[in-house]
Motif scaffolding. Structure first.
Motif, PDB file in Angstrom:
ATOM      1  N   TYR A  96       0.844  -1.200   0.000  1.00 18.52           N
ATOM      2  CA  TYR A  96       0.000   0.000   0.000  1.00 18.52           C
ATOM      3  C   TYR A  96       0.880   1.253   0.000  1.00 18.52           C
ATOM      4  N   TRP A  97       1.887   1.250   0.922  1.00 13.81           N
ATOM      5  CA  TRP A  97       2.786   2.404   1.011  1.00 13.81           C
ATOM      6  C   TRP A  97       3.508   2.621  -0.324  1.00 13.81           C
ATOM      7  N   LEU A  98       4.036   1.520  -0.906  1.00  8.47           N
ATOM      8  CA  LEU A  98       4.847   1.639  -2.138  1.00  8.47           C
ATOM      9  C   LEU A  98       4.028   2.260  -3.276  1.00  8.47           C
ATOM     10  N   GLN A 100       1.420   4.231  -2.994  1.00 10.30           N
ATOM     11  CA  GLN A 100       1.203   5.658  -2.710  1.00 10.30           C
ATOM     12  C   GLN A 100       2.480   6.460  -2.966  1.00 10.30           C
ATOM     13  N   ARG A 101       3.613   5.903  -2.556  1.00  8.37           N
ATOM     14  CA  ARG A 101       4.885   6.623  -2.709  1.00  8.37           C
ATOM     15  C   ARG A 101       5.177   6.849  -4.200  1.00  8.37           C
ATOM     16  N   ARG A 102       4.957   5.789  -5.016  1.00  5.17           N
ATOM     17  CA  ARG A 102       5.208   5.924  -6.466  1.00  5.17           C
ATOM     18  C   ARG A 102       4.299   6.974  -7.077  1.00  5.17           C
ATOM     19  N   ALA A 260       3.558  16.063   8.759  1.00  7.15           N
ATOM     20  CA  ALA A 260       4.991  15.798   8.550  1.00  7.15           C
ATOM     21  C   ALA A 260       5.741  17.064   8.169  1.00  7.15           C
ATOM     22  N   GLY A 261       5.026  18.012   7.536  1.00  7.30           N
ATOM     23  CA  GLY A 261       5.734  19.154   6.989  1.00  7.30           C
ATOM     24  C   GLY A 261       5.626  20.407   7.823  1.00  7.30           C
ATOM     25  N   HIS A 262       5.034  20.325   8.972  1.00  5.78           N
ATOM     26  CA  HIS A 262       4.750  21.524   9.733  1.00  5.78           C
ATOM     27  C   HIS A 262       5.720  21.706  10.900  1.00  5.78           C
ATOM     28  N   ILE A 321      14.401  10.734  16.308  1.00  7.95           N
ATOM     29  CA  ILE A 321      14.338   9.290  16.580  1.00  7.95           C
ATOM     30  C   ILE A 321      13.384   8.670  15.560  1.00  7.95           C
ATOM     31  N   SER A 322      13.594   7.403  15.234  1.00  6.03           N
ATOM     32  CA  SER A 322      12.598   6.701  14.425  1.00  6.03           C
ATOM     33  C   SER A 322      12.629   5.224  14.803  1.00  6.03           C
ATOM     34  N   ASP A 323      11.711   4.467  14.260  1.00 10.20           N
ATOM     35  CA  ASP A 323      11.729   3.046  14.622  1.00 10.20           C
ATOM     36  C   ASP A 323      11.326   2.163  13.450  1.00 10.20           C
ATOM     37  N   ARG A 324      11.737   0.911  13.546  1.00  8.32           N
ATOM     38  CA  ARG A 324      11.342  -0.102  12.577  1.00  8.32           C
ATOM     39  C   ARG A 324      11.155  -1.420  13.316  1.00  8.32           C
ATOM     40  N   VAL A 325      10.347  -2.313  12.710  1.00  5.10           N
ATOM     41  CA  VAL A 325      10.163  -3.651  13.284  1.00  5.10           C
ATOM     42  C   VAL A 325      10.682  -4.668  12.272  1.00  5.10           C
ATOM     43  N   PRO A 388      14.366   3.987   0.954  1.00 10.50           N
ATOM     44  CA  PRO A 388      13.138   4.290   0.198  1.00 10.50           C
ATOM     45  C   PRO A 388      12.137   5.141   0.967  1.00 10.50           C
ATOM     46  N   ARG A 389      12.261   5.202   2.304  1.00 13.10           N
ATOM     47  CA  ARG A 389      11.321   6.027   3.064  1.00 13.10           C
ATOM     48  C   ARG A 389      11.936   7.363   3.463  1.00 13.10           C
ATOM     49  N   LEU A 390      12.956   7.754   2.731  1.00 11.98           N
ATOM     50  CA  LEU A 390      13.529   9.088   2.928  1.00 11.98           C
ATOM     51  C   LEU A 390      12.403  10.122   2.855  1.00 11.98           C
ATOM     52  N   CYS A 391      12.532  11.187   3.639  1.00 16.26           N
ATOM     53  CA  CYS A 391      11.498  12.232   3.639  1.00 16.26           C
ATOM     54  C   CYS A 391      11.168  12.666   2.213  1.00 16.26           C
ATOM     55  N   ILE A 392       9.906  12.595   1.866  1.00 17.13           N
ATOM     56  CA  ILE A 392       9.501  12.955   0.500  1.00 17.13           C
ATOM     57  C   ILE A 392       9.541  14.480   0.327  1.00 17.13           C
TER      58      ILE A 392
HETATM   59  C1  HEM Z   1      12.966  20.144   8.412  1.00 10.65           C
HETATM   60  C2  HEM Z   1      11.920  19.541   7.904  1.00 10.65           C
HETATM   61  C3  HEM Z   1      11.725  18.062   7.833  1.00 10.65           C
HETATM   62  C4  HEM Z   1      12.408  17.040   8.428  1.00 10.65           C
HETATM   63  C5  HEM Z   1      13.611  17.146   9.348  1.00 10.65           C
HETATM   64  C6  HEM Z   1      11.787  15.794   8.010  1.00 10.65           C
HETATM   65  C7  HEM Z   1      12.240  14.530   8.379  1.00 10.65           C
HETATM   66  C8  HEM Z   1      11.685  13.353   7.952  1.00 10.65           C
HETATM   67  C9  HEM Z   1      12.198  12.037   8.251  1.00 10.65           C
HETATM   68  C10 HEM Z   1      13.415  11.735   9.093  1.00 10.65           C
HETATM   69  C11 HEM Z   1      11.390  11.132   7.654  1.00 10.65           C
HETATM   70  C12 HEM Z   1      11.562   9.619   7.652  1.00 10.65           C
HETATM   71  C13 HEM Z   1      10.996   9.009   8.895  1.00 10.65           C
HETATM   72  C14 HEM Z   1      11.319   7.528   9.007  1.00 10.65           C
HETATM   73  O1  HEM Z   1      12.057   6.978   8.212  1.00 10.65           O
HETATM   74  O2  HEM Z   1      10.820   6.917   9.943  1.00 10.65           O
HETATM   75  C15 HEM Z   1      10.343  11.866   6.987  1.00 10.65           C
HETATM   76  C16 HEM Z   1       9.305  11.294   6.287  1.00 10.65           C
HETATM   77  C17 HEM Z   1       8.331  12.022   5.651  1.00 10.65           C
HETATM   78  N1  HEM Z   1       8.280  13.380   5.507  1.00 10.65           N
HETATM   79 FE1  HEM Z   1       9.560  14.729   6.229  1.00 10.65          FE
HETATM   80  N2  HEM Z   1      10.737  16.086   7.204  1.00 10.65           N
HETATM   81  C18 HEM Z   1      10.670  17.452   7.049  1.00 10.65           C
HETATM   82  C19 HEM Z   1       9.769  18.157   6.279  1.00 10.65           C
HETATM   83  C20 HEM Z   1       8.792  17.601   5.519  1.00 10.65           C
HETATM   84  C21 HEM Z   1       7.885  18.329   4.662  1.00 10.65           C
HETATM   85  C22 HEM Z   1       7.949  19.841   4.445  1.00 10.65           C
HETATM   86  C23 HEM Z   1       7.017  17.425   4.137  1.00 10.65           C
HETATM   87  C24 HEM Z   1       5.881  17.634   3.182  1.00 10.65           C
HETATM   88  C25 HEM Z   1       5.325  18.765   2.907  1.00 10.65           C
HETATM   89  C26 HEM Z   1       7.382  16.115   4.662  1.00 10.65           C
HETATM   90  C27 HEM Z   1       6.726  14.938   4.380  1.00 10.65           C
HETATM   91  C28 HEM Z   1       7.145  13.688   4.791  1.00 10.65           C
HETATM   92  C29 HEM Z   1       6.429  12.467   4.473  1.00 10.65           C
HETATM   93  C30 HEM Z   1       5.128  12.357   3.721  1.00 10.65           C
HETATM   94  C31 HEM Z   1       7.181  11.420   5.010  1.00 10.65           C
HETATM   95  C32 HEM Z   1       6.860   9.922   4.915  1.00 10.65           C
HETATM   96  C33 HEM Z   1       7.557   9.383   3.696  1.00 10.65           C
HETATM   97  C34 HEM Z   1       7.380   7.882   3.501  1.00 10.65           C
HETATM   98  O3  HEM Z   1       7.392   7.146   4.480  1.00 10.65           O
HETATM   99  O4  HEM Z   1       7.288   7.490   2.338  1.00 10.65           O
HETATM  100  N3  HEM Z   1       8.459  16.259   5.486  1.00 10.65           N
HETATM  101  N4  HEM Z   1      10.554  13.218   7.164  1.00 10.65           N
END
Ligand code: HEM
Length: 441
Positions: A96-98, A100-102, A260-262, A321-325, A388-392
């Protein structure tokens, strides 16, 4: 037959219980102490749950990237946060995640984000036009408001009524605080149910969804292009069937982007202003290296602005911090651990680990300048996660932070006030209060 695993050294069951209690009061200090004791990786024994906490960059790379297929996000993110936010990028796993991500990834490509720079610039300029000046101003709530306005304007390039904006902003703040409460005090979950706190938050989620649904429905009636993230989400088509997302999926993804973006960006900006005020030489250097007359594109590629933001996120990673199982048994170096093990990744500790960073506690933005930073160093730096789950939203976040910072430093002088902000590690690394003296030039 029971397998023998070779878990990292760590705490016994009783010690783990005591640590968990201590950790509620002081998560970062307690984890730093354990990292020191066990050299960067340790095991926590909570009965049936095996947990490994690590700040070893190799181990982190193994979990997030090299062997990422063996790892899911934990139920804290997918279930506990998901029950209020729905099933979006941050709260889903697997196929499901993949899918959505694509679907969503192309909308965050650097070329697409470029169209949002003017929205970011205008929002920052409007915000700075009424920015308060004076003694001991707490800039954290201001950065919180700014980051929200940037994300909401980038999502919906239309005027959202103020009371709706306030309700959305309050919802995402309160839901995070509540989930943290549930995670830190699991023994009280029955009470949160019984006292109606869970239901109250679910109602707020319904209200937030309705506000977003109304905006989407208005948009569907419009023939105009708005060049915002909502247009992108409405126009996106799945590779496999060419269909768009259902309305409820779009709402889930919008809630995720809002959350996530706020706060992540708000935290980074508040810490950046604090660090610059504490280091007037760095502020002076920044003003010289990023002249007042830069265009938005020049800001986004300016080395000095980017280095200040990166160094801020090294010292104060918003996602600390983050986590995985583990889905199946796994091994890293000499460690072997069973399926179901929870791996806690402690980015904050790694970013301040003297094995990888010289003068780790000092604010030295130039260490990130293009001529100094090496690929090797970046292996110990994960502000946006990895794999692959780097912040989008990483490019979007960097752009908004440098555009705002540039506009701010050429309009205001900031001075420290001898009160250091307390760290308040929630889902993100919130500063408690960031008090600064602010004067307009
Ligand atoms: C300084 C700002 C930000 C930081 C430090 C940050 C950091 C992160 C990190 C570390 C993850 C990965 C979490 C994990 O692997 O467990 C993540 C995922 C994500 N971030 Fe960001 N983020 C920032 C801003 C944003 C913004 C501005 C948006 C969107 C408008 C955003 C959307 C997302 C989304 C949707 C994910 C999930 C991606 C996925 O799992 O496919 N983030 N973020």
């Amino acid at each position: 037959m029971k397998k023998n695993y070779s878990m990292p050294a760590g705490y016994t069951f009783l010690q783990s219980l005591v640590r968990t209690y201590k950790q509620v009061k002081n998560p970062i200090g307690t984890m730093e102490e354990s990292m020191e004791k066990f050299n960067g990786t340790y095991a926590v024994n909570l009965g049936l749950t095996r947990m490994i906490v690590t700040q070893d960059p190799g181990f982190i790379d193994h979990v997030l990237k090299a062997n990422h297929k063996n790892y899911f996000k934990s139920p804290i993110q997918t279930d506990q946060l998901g029950k209020f936010l729905g099933k979006g990028l941050l709260t889903s796993n697997g196929e499901y995640w993949l899918r959505q991500r694509r679907l969503i990834q192309p909308g965050f490509h650097i070329d697409k984000i470029h169209a949002l720079y003017s929205i970011i610039q205008k929002t920052a300029a409007d915000f700075l036009a009424t920015f308060p000046t004076g003694k001991q101003i707490d800039v954290y709530p201001l950065m919180y408001k700014l980051a929200f306005e940037i994300v909401i304007n980038s999502l919906f390039n239309v005027k959202v009524p103020l009371d709706h904006q306030q309700q959305l902003s309050a919802f995402i703040r309160e839901v995070q605080e509540f989930v943290i409460k549930e995670v830190r005090q699991p023994h009280k979950n029955w009470w949160f149910q019984l006292s109606g706190e869970v239901n109250r938050n679910l109602k707020k989620a319904d209200n937030a969804r309705q506000i977003i649904r109304n905006i989407i429905q208005e948009r569907k009636k419009s023939t105009q292009k708005h060049n915002d993230l909502l247009d992108m989400l409405l126009d996106a088509r799945y590779e496999d069937n060419g269909e768009p997302m259902h309305e409820s999926q779009i709402i889930d993804e919008i809630l995720i982007l809002l959350i996530a973006g706020h706060e992540t960006t708000a935290n980074a900006l508040a810490w950046a202003l604090y660090l610059l005020a504490e280091h007037p030489d760095e502020l002076k250097k920044l003003r010289a290296a990023a002249s007042k007359y830069l265009t938005v594109d020049e800001c986004v590629s300016n080395d000095a602005l980017n280095s200040v933001v990166k160094e801020t996120m090294r010292l104060y990673p918003p996602a600390w911090i983050s986590d995985r199982v583990a889905l199946n048994d796994d091994a890293y170096k000499n460690f072997t651990f069973p399926k179901g093990s929870i791996i806690i990744v402690f980015y904050y500790g790694l970013h301040r680990d003297e094995k990888y960073w010289e003068n780790p506690k000092s604010f030295i933005p130039s260490r990130f300048d293009k001529q100094h930073i090496t690929k090797e160093k970046l292996k110990a730096y994960f502000p946006f996660g990895s794999g692959p789950r780097l912040c989008i939203g990483n490019n979007f976040a960097m752009a908004e932070m440098v555009i705002f910072l540039h506009a701010f430093i050429h309009r205001f002088e900031i001075k420290p006030v001898n009160i250091s902000p307390k760290i308040n590690p929630m889902v993100t690394l919130r500063p408690d209060k960031v008090l600064l003296d602010i004067e307009q030039f």
